[in-house]
Design a protein around this motif. Structure first.
Motif, PDB file in Angstrom:
ATOM      1  N   ALA A 191       3.688 -18.883  25.845  1.00 24.19           N
ATOM      2  CA  ALA A 191       2.723 -18.630  24.770  1.00 24.19           C
ATOM      3  C   ALA A 191       1.366 -19.219  25.121  1.00 24.19           C
ATOM      4  N   GLY A 192       1.373 -20.418  25.715  1.00 27.47           N
ATOM      5  CA  GLY A 192       0.126 -21.055  26.105  1.00 27.47           C
ATOM      6  C   GLY A 192      -0.627 -20.295  27.185  1.00 27.47           C
ATOM      7  N   LEU A 193       0.103 -19.485  27.949  1.00 25.31           N
ATOM      8  CA  LEU A 193      -0.522 -18.685  29.005  1.00 25.31           C
ATOM      9  C   LEU A 193      -0.969 -17.310  28.516  1.00 25.31           C
ATOM     10  N   GLY A 194      -0.711 -17.023  27.220  1.00 21.71           N
ATOM     11  CA  GLY A 194      -1.218 -15.764  26.663  1.00 21.71           C
ATOM     12  C   GLY A 194      -0.180 -14.724  26.343  1.00 21.71           C
ATOM     13  N   LEU A 195       1.097 -15.128  26.201  1.00 21.65           N
ATOM     14  CA  LEU A 195       2.167 -14.186  25.869  1.00 21.65           C
ATOM     15  C   LEU A 195       2.660 -14.472  24.453  1.00 21.65           C
ATOM     16  N   GLY A 196       2.463 -13.521  23.534  1.00 23.13           N
ATOM     17  CA  GLY A 196       2.873 -13.700  22.142  1.00 23.13           C
ATOM     18  C   GLY A 196       3.964 -12.716  21.760  1.00 23.13           C
ATOM     19  N   LEU A 249      -2.235 -13.295  16.600  1.00 21.21           N
ATOM     20  CA  LEU A 249      -3.661 -13.239  16.944  1.00 21.21           C
ATOM     21  C   LEU A 249      -4.290 -14.623  16.957  1.00 21.21           C
ATOM     22  N   ALA A 250      -3.785 -15.523  16.116  1.00 20.99           N
ATOM     23  CA  ALA A 250      -4.311 -16.895  16.084  1.00 20.99           C
ATOM     24  C   ALA A 250      -4.120 -17.594  17.417  1.00 20.99           C
ATOM     25  N   GLY A 251      -3.097 -17.184  18.174  1.00 22.10           N
ATOM     26  CA  GLY A 251      -2.835 -17.768  19.487  1.00 22.10           C
ATOM     27  C   GLY A 251      -3.598 -17.109  20.611  1.00 22.10           C
ATOM     28  N   GLU A 252      -4.460 -16.143  20.292  1.00 26.39           N
ATOM     29  CA  GLU A 252      -5.300 -15.448  21.279  1.00 26.39           C
ATOM     30  C   GLU A 252      -4.498 -14.938  22.477  1.00 26.39           C
ATOM     31  N   PRO A 253      -3.425 -14.184  22.225  1.00 25.68           N
ATOM     32  CA  PRO A 253      -2.618 -13.691  23.346  1.00 25.68           C
ATOM     33  C   PRO A 253      -3.303 -12.551  24.088  1.00 25.68           C
TER      34      PRO A 253
END
Length: 247
Positions: free
Chosen positions: A74-79, A159-163
């Motif tokens: 998730a931190g790398l952009g996978l939601g 979207l809040a996690g900017e994936p």
């Protein structure tokens, strides 16, 4: 953006996911279909890190993430969303999204400071709510939302996690027919000019055909076909796999 190489998950001699290889381009919308038990959700579990593959790789931006836990991915952009809605029902809609923004951005535990006082976080939460059409429901308890609204809230949390890559697992499941067009419009807006890519499992074929640039068909854990919607729908092998099910 995302790729799998020979991705497999076996339990004993049974292949739940069987050597799946595909690429997801920047800004692409790839729909995943298949009969019940075809391995679609299991594929998502492997990509998102809930299951470890017995063979193969998952690549995000060219980096092998096969051994990383879900939060690192998730931190790398996978939601990802799930088939069953999962929100904090006792918190407001805005508080749910604000927590997601804070989780993504990190920071210290300032227990003496009101969370609502962080204007940047609050603004990011409001932007996500506006994207999914829930700005007017910000003060409502998440547990009181209609099912279709909860689906929108889950997308706002993503979207809040900017994936850069979003996995949507049957977002239309349980959504009333009158709410489907509005949810489809929200999902359609996820790619656009952002370069964000979407991988979506869905049983509603009309939704898949409306949204997808390409369709991947799974059957008995394997990737049966992957191509444009028209080509996939005309594929005799795909039609045979779906015998008895509505295309």
């Amino acid at each position: 953006m995302l790729a799998t190489r020979g991705l497999s998950w076996r339990i004993g001699e049974v292949a739940i996911v069987d050597s799946v290889t595909f690429d997801l381009a920047p800004g692409e919308f790839l729909g995943v279909i298949g009969p019940n038990g075809a391995g679609k959700t299991s594929l998502f579990n492997l990509i998102s890190g809930l299951r470890r593959p017995t063979e193969g790789q998952v690549l995000l931006h060219g980096q092998d993430i096969s051994g990383l836990p879900p939060h690192r991915r998730a931190g790398l952009g996978l939601g990802r969303t799930f088939q069953s809605s999962s929100v904090f029902g006792s918190l407001t809609v805005r508080e749910n999204v604000r927590l997601a923004v804070q989780a993504h951005r990190g920071g210290s535990m300032k227990l003496w400071r009101r969370a609502a006082a962080d204007r940047d976080v609050a603004a990011a939460a409001d932007t996500a709510l506006d994207r999914v059409g829930l700005s007017h429901r910000g003060t409502a308890l998440a547990g009181n939302l209609a099912h279709g609204e909860k689906r929108k809230l889950e997308i706002a949390l993503l979207l809040a996690g900017e994936p850069k890559v979003m996995l949507l697992d049957e977002p239309m499941a349980g959504v009333s027919a009158e709410d489907v067009p509005e949810l489809v419009a929200v999902i359609r807006s996820l790619t656009g000019d952002s370069g964000r890519s979407v991988l979506m499992v869905e049983h509603h074929m009309d939704v898949i055909l409306e949204l997808a640039d390409r369709i991947a068909v799974m059957h008995h854990g394997a990737l049966l076909a992957i191509d444009t919607p028209d080509t996939v729908m005309a594929n005799a092998t795909v039609q045979e796999a779906y015998l008895g099910e509505s295309l």
